[in-house]
Design a protein around this motif. Structure first.
Motif, PDB file in Angstrom:
ATOM      1  N   ASN A   1      63.456  34.179  23.744  1.00  0.00           N
ATOM      2  CA  ASN A   1      64.492  35.176  23.544  1.00  0.00           C
ATOM      3  C   ASN A   1      64.479  35.718  22.119  1.00  0.00           C
ATOM      4  O   ASN A   1      64.519  34.723  21.296  1.00  0.00           O
ATOM      5  N   LEU A   2      64.273  36.698  21.870  1.00  0.00           N
ATOM      6  CA  LEU A   2      64.239  37.192  20.689  1.00  0.00           C
ATOM      7  C   LEU A   2      65.654  37.933  20.184  1.00  0.00           C
ATOM      8  O   LEU A   2      66.368  38.434  20.921  1.00  0.00           O
ATOM      9  N   PHE A   3      66.091  37.754  18.917  1.00  0.00           N
ATOM     10  CA  PHE A   3      67.451  38.297  18.483  1.00  0.00           C
ATOM     11  C   PHE A   3      67.283  38.994  17.211  1.00  0.00           C
ATOM     12  O   PHE A   3      66.555  38.669  16.252  1.00  0.00           O
ATOM     13  N   TRP A   4      67.790  40.109  17.130  1.00  0.00           N
ATOM     14  CA  TRP A   4      67.943  41.092  15.963  1.00  0.00           C
ATOM     15  C   TRP A   4      69.138  41.955  15.807  1.00  0.00           C
ATOM     16  O   TRP A   4      69.713  42.246  16.896  1.00  0.00           O
ATOM     17  N   CYS A   5      69.238  42.412  14.563  1.00  0.00           N
ATOM     18  CA  CYS A   5      70.142  43.589  14.271  1.00  0.00           C
ATOM     19  C   CYS A   5      69.708  44.756  14.454  1.00  0.00           C
ATOM     20  O   CYS A   5      69.094  45.212  13.374  1.00  0.00           O
ATOM     21  N   PRO A   6      69.998  45.708  15.446  1.00  0.00           N
ATOM     22  CA  PRO A   6      69.199  47.043  15.308  1.00  0.00           C
ATOM     23  C   PRO A   6      69.456  47.882  14.178  1.00  0.00           C
ATOM     24  O   PRO A   6      68.924  48.901  14.036  1.00  0.00           O
ATOM     25  N   ARG A   7      70.656  47.559  13.582  1.00  0.00           N
ATOM     26  CA  ARG A   7      70.841  48.471  12.295  1.00  0.00           C
ATOM     27  C   ARG A   7      70.168  47.950  10.836  1.00  0.00           C
ATOM     28  O   ARG A   7      69.108  48.751  10.463  1.00  0.00           O
ATOM     29  N   CYS A   8      70.447  46.645  10.725  1.00  0.00           N
ATOM     30  CA  CYS A   8      69.739  45.873   9.651  1.00  0.00           C
ATOM     31  C   CYS A   8      68.362  45.916   9.754  1.00  0.00           C
ATOM     32  O   CYS A   8      67.654  46.003   8.765  1.00  0.00           O
ATOM     33  N   GLN A   9      67.673  45.904  11.021  1.00  0.00           N
ATOM     34  CA  GLN A   9      66.370  45.671  11.105  1.00  0.00           C
ATOM     35  C   GLN A   9      65.783  47.063  11.728  1.00  0.00           C
ATOM     36  O   GLN A   9      64.920  46.923  12.457  1.00  0.00           O
ATOM     37  N   ALA A  10      66.155  48.065  11.552  1.00  0.00           N
ATOM     38  CA  ALA A  10      65.907  49.521  12.101  1.00  0.00           C
ATOM     39  C   ALA A  10      64.563  49.677  11.691  1.00  0.00           C
ATOM     40  O   ALA A  10      64.050  49.440  10.646  1.00  0.00           O
ATOM     41  N   ALA A  11      63.707  50.344  12.613  1.00  0.00           N
ATOM     42  CA  ALA A  11      62.541  50.581  12.527  1.00  0.00           C
ATOM     43  C   ALA A  11      62.307  51.823  11.047  1.00  0.00           C
ATOM     44  O   ALA A  11      63.198  52.704  11.309  1.00  0.00           O
ATOM     45  N   VAL A  12      61.384  51.807  10.158  1.00  0.00           N
ATOM     46  CA  VAL A  12      61.633  52.697   9.068  1.00  0.00           C
ATOM     47  C   VAL A  12      60.562  54.057   9.569  1.00  0.00           C
ATOM     48  O   VAL A  12      59.428  53.803  10.050  1.00  0.00           O
TER      49      VAL A  12
END
Length: 269
Positions: free
Chosen positions: A258-269
């Protein structure tokens, strides 16, 4: 599966408990009987770790242990009790005993075989003088997501699911970013951060990755309650608000983890 800081702590404990004194070695389960015969009566000369691999040095060779998903070590002091359960290896001396259960690997290696194993592993942020450029070169050639590469022990040793998720968050990196698109500056920041975070894990015995300004006392929030670690940003926080931006933390399976991330803080550039 324990992450690298746990194995480095285990190496320190084996070295402190058994180094410089003869041990009694036995395999109550029987699956390591031949190896136990080799080690019995010998004096360990030290212990070390490389990623998730533990090594204890004996005159007869190197005891190599990989705990895998189910391996555990139980410690005690004499008198040594009668064996209970499936104990692969028991080491004991006048002051300590350690019972190893359920490891993926428990074997005795020659120095040459140990060298070959080290060569197959990626650099470990917890080992001094490791060549981070070796990992960088592998990442730069790969189209796999950086989240996958950080968990590949041939690329970097010792990083597990928690450190993987947390270091990517701390550097605002999209976990799906292809390795070849990671910049030198981004890689240098990841490596240097892992060196510090994992050393803190060795010292404290738990994983804390949250910066002071986001700790419970600074934000007026309850402390995290989870047996898997201390204060973290995204690991096992799916569905909860990001501590930085408030966006809901997401999760998805990547190669059965399971991978966890924040879609805003870690948004693709």
């Amino acid at each position: 599966m324990p992450e690298g800081h746990v194995i480095h702590r285990l190496a320190r404990r084996y070295g402190a408990a058994f180094g410089g004194r003869p041990v009694v070695a036995e395999s109550p389960q029987g699956r390591f009987a031949d190896g136990a015969v080799l080690l019995d009566g010998q004096t360990p000369e030290g212990a070390e770790a490389h990623g998730k691999h533990l090594f204890v040095e004996f005159p007869a060779g190197w005891l190599h242990v990989h705990l895998g998903l189910y391996g555990k070590v139980a410690w005690g002091v004499p008198p040594v009790p009668a064996p209970v359960g499936q104990i692969r290896l028991r080491l004991a001396n006048a002051a300590n005993y350690a019972d190893l259960r359920g490891p993926t690997v428990c074997e005795v290696l020659t120095p040459a075989d140990k060298d070959l194993l080290h060569a197959r592993l990626g650099p470990d942020p917890l080992r001094p003088d490791e060549d981070a450029d070796k990992a960088r070169a592998m990442i730069a050639r790969s189209g796999q997501p950086i989240a996958t590469l950080l968990m590949d022990q041939k690329v970097i040793s010792g990083v597990g699911n928690i450190y993987r998720a947390e270091v990517l968050f701390r550097h605002n990196l999209d976990p799906r970013l292809p390795g070849r698109d990671l910049t030198d500056v981004q890689w240098k920041a990841i490596w240097e951060d892992l060196v510090v975070l994992m050393a803190d894990g060795v010292a404290g015995g738990r994983i804390d990755t949250v910066r002071p300004e986001h700790m419970p006392e600074a934000m007026g929030r309850p402390p995290r309650e989870d047996a898997h670690g201390g204060e973290v940003y995204v690991y096992r926080r799916a569905g909860l608000p990001c501590l930085v931006c408030g966006t809901e933390v997401r999760t998805e399976a990547v190669q059965s983890r399971n991978l966890f991330w924040c879609p805003r803080c870690q948004a693709a550039v």
